[in-house]
Design a protein around this motif. Structure first.
Motif, PDB file in Angstrom:
ATOM      1  N   LEU A  26       0.816  -1.214   0.000  1.00 33.82           N
ATOM      2  CA  LEU A  26       0.000   0.000   0.000  1.00 33.82           C
ATOM      3  C   LEU A  26       0.851   1.266   0.000  1.00 33.82           C
ATOM      4  O   LEU A  26       0.566   2.215  -0.730  1.00 33.82           O
ATOM      5  CB  LEU A  26      -0.952   0.009   1.191  1.00 33.82           C
ATOM      6  N   LEU A  27       1.891   1.273   0.827  1.00 32.45           N
ATOM      7  CA  LEU A  27       2.759   2.452   0.874  1.00 32.45           C
ATOM      8  C   LEU A  27       3.467   2.685  -0.458  1.00 32.45           C
ATOM      9  O   LEU A  27       3.554   3.827  -0.944  1.00 32.45           O
ATOM     10  CB  LEU A  27       3.778   2.315   2.008  1.00 32.45           C
ATOM     11  N   LEU A  28       3.957   1.610  -1.065  1.00 33.33           N
ATOM     12  CA  LEU A  28       4.622   1.744  -2.368  1.00 33.33           C
ATOM     13  C   LEU A  28       3.635   2.167  -3.448  1.00 33.33           C
ATOM     14  O   LEU A  28       3.953   2.995  -4.308  1.00 33.33           O
ATOM     15  CB  LEU A  28       5.302   0.432  -2.755  1.00 33.33           C
ATOM     16  N   ASN A  34       1.369   8.843  -6.599  1.00 32.12           N
ATOM     17  CA  ASN A  34       1.605  10.263  -6.329  1.00 32.12           C
ATOM     18  C   ASN A  34       2.874  10.769  -7.010  1.00 32.12           C
ATOM     19  O   ASN A  34       3.174  11.957  -6.943  1.00 32.12           O
ATOM     20  CB  ASN A  34       1.709  10.523  -4.820  1.00 32.12           C
ATOM     21  N   GLY A  35       3.621   9.866  -7.629  1.00 35.06           N
ATOM     22  CA  GLY A  35       4.847  10.256  -8.318  1.00 35.06           C
ATOM     23  C   GLY A  35       5.981  10.608  -7.367  1.00 35.06           C
ATOM     24  O   GLY A  35       6.906  11.321  -7.749  1.00 35.06           O
ATOM     25  N   ARG A  36       5.931  10.115  -6.144  1.00 35.45           N
ATOM     26  CA  ARG A  36       6.942  10.472  -5.151  1.00 35.45           C
ATOM     27  C   ARG A  36       7.811   9.281  -4.758  1.00 35.45           C
ATOM     28  O   ARG A  36       8.610   9.391  -3.834  1.00 35.45           O
ATOM     29  CB  ARG A  36       6.259  11.033  -3.904  1.00 35.45           C
ATOM     30  N   LEU A  37       7.659   8.159  -5.442  1.00 37.81           N
ATOM     31  CA  LEU A  37       8.428   6.971  -5.084  1.00 37.81           C
ATOM     32  C   LEU A  37       9.870   7.117  -5.531  1.00 37.81           C
ATOM     33  O   LEU A  37      10.154   7.315  -6.703  1.00 37.81           O
ATOM     34  CB  LEU A  37       7.797   5.723  -5.712  1.00 37.81           C
ATOM     35  N   THR A  38      10.765   7.058  -4.568  1.00 36.64           N
ATOM     36  CA  THR A  38      12.202   7.088  -4.841  1.00 36.64           C
ATOM     37  C   THR A  38      12.825   5.886  -4.154  1.00 36.64           C
ATOM     38  O   THR A  38      12.170   5.192  -3.371  1.00 36.64           O
ATOM     39  CB  THR A  38      12.856   8.377  -4.298  1.00 36.64           C
ATOM     40  N   GLY A  42      11.338   4.101  -0.824  1.00 40.53           N
ATOM     41  CA  GLY A  42      11.078   2.659  -0.885  1.00 40.53           C
ATOM     42  C   GLY A  42      11.808   1.921   0.234  1.00 40.53           C
ATOM     43  O   GLY A  42      11.253   1.014   0.865  1.00 40.53           O
ATOM     44  N   ALA A  43      13.058   2.318   0.497  1.00 40.94           N
ATOM     45  CA  ALA A  43      13.827   1.715   1.588  1.00 40.94           C
ATOM     46  C   ALA A  43      13.178   2.037   2.935  1.00 40.94           C
ATOM     47  O   ALA A  43      13.145   1.188   3.841  1.00 40.94           O
ATOM     48  CB  ALA A  43      15.267   2.200   1.556  1.00 40.94           C
ATOM     49  N   LEU A  44      12.681   3.250   3.071  1.00 39.68           N
ATOM     50  CA  LEU A  44      11.998   3.634   4.314  1.00 39.68           C
ATOM     51  C   LEU A  44      10.749   2.781   4.524  1.00 39.68           C
ATOM     52  O   LEU A  44      10.501   2.278   5.616  1.00 39.68           O
ATOM     53  CB  LEU A  44      11.623   5.114   4.268  1.00 39.68           C
ATOM     54  N   TRP A  45       9.953   2.595   3.467  1.00 40.97           N
ATOM     55  CA  TRP A  45       8.739   1.781   3.585  1.00 40.97           C
ATOM     56  C   TRP A  45       9.077   0.320   3.871  1.00 40.97           C
ATOM     57  O   TRP A  45       8.367  -0.346   4.635  1.00 40.97           O
ATOM     58  CB  TRP A  45       7.882   1.894   2.335  1.00 40.97           C
ATOM     59  N   ALA A  50       9.304  -4.088   7.781  1.00 38.72           N
ATOM     60  CA  ALA A  50      10.122  -5.036   8.544  1.00 38.72           C
ATOM     61  C   ALA A  50       9.929  -4.822  10.047  1.00 38.72           C
ATOM     62  O   ALA A  50       9.868  -5.786  10.816  1.00 38.72           O
ATOM     63  CB  ALA A  50      11.595  -4.891   8.175  1.00 38.72           C
ATOM     64  N   LEU A  51       9.809  -3.572  10.459  1.00 44.97           N
ATOM     65  CA  LEU A  51       9.564  -3.273  11.866  1.00 44.97           C
ATOM     66  C   LEU A  51       8.208  -3.827  12.314  1.00 44.97           C
ATOM     67  O   LEU A  51       8.081  -4.403  13.403  1.00 44.97           O
ATOM     68  CB  LEU A  51       9.629  -1.767  12.101  1.00 44.97           C
ATOM     69  N   LEU A  52       7.198  -3.684  11.465  1.00 45.84           N
ATOM     70  CA  LEU A  52       5.882  -4.250  11.771  1.00 45.84           C
ATOM     71  C   LEU A  52       5.969  -5.769  11.901  1.00 45.84           C
ATOM     72  O   LEU A  52       5.365  -6.362  12.799  1.00 45.84           O
ATOM     73  CB  LEU A  52       4.864  -3.862  10.699  1.00 45.84           C
TER      74      LEU A  52
END
Length: 166
Positions: A26-28, A34-38, A42-45, A50-52
């Motif tokens: 969903l986040l990706l 929104n055209g904001r995927l970098t 992606g690494a942050l998501w 992984a934390l979840l």
């Protein structure tokens, strides 16, 4: 006697992976549309998913004659159930059952595991009676009685539901 274990652990583990995967997807997806995927986002998501996964990872509960263990993501905790000194119920966001033995062992499990797995409960109940008889269990008789009542109630409801007598 053969050790018994939580029969629903594999399903709970699959559900944990599904939740983490759904969050990541969903986040990706939102970022992509929104055209904001970098790469960094992606690494942050991925890190967040992984934390979840780490937070939701279910403990694998097993019980044998005289012991009960809960294996988490990194380590296994074990307690001698025939040498218990205390059993406490901790209330909060999620209820926990804390078992301590006279050797310093400590295991914390979700009481739902015992309700959903009568064979694990039976092992624990049988061995806790030995602790009561030997006098080592000084705190926790009430907690064990409440769990026993809950297991019996859930088992009876299941029997009635399966037989169509509800």
């Amino acid at each position: 006697m053969e050790p018994v274990e939580d029969r629903r652990w594999a399903r709970d583990l699959r559900d944990t992976f599904r939740c983490a995967g759904a969050l990541l997807g969903l986040l990706l997806l939102v970022d992509h549309f929104n055209g904001r995927l970098t790469l960094w986002r992606g690494a942050l998501w991925l890190t967040l998913a992984a934390l979840l996964l780490v937070v939701l990872y279910p403990a694998r509960v097993r019980a044998g004659e005289g012991w009960l263990s809960a294996r988490g993501l990194l380590r296994e905790r074990r307690v001698r159930t025939d040498r218990l000194v205390s059993v406490r119920c901790l209330d909060g966001v999620s209820q926990r059952l804390v078992l301590r033995d006279e050797f310093g062992g400590r295991v914390e499990i979700d009481p739902v595991v015992l309700v959903n797995n009568p064979d694990v409960w039976h092992r624990l109940a049988e061995d806790s009676h030995k602790s009561l008889a030997s006098g080592s269990l000084t705190c926790g008789e009430t907690a064990l009685r409440r769990i026993a009542e809950r297991v019996e109630r859930e088992t009876a409801e299941t029997v009635f539901r399966v037989s169509g007598l509800e």
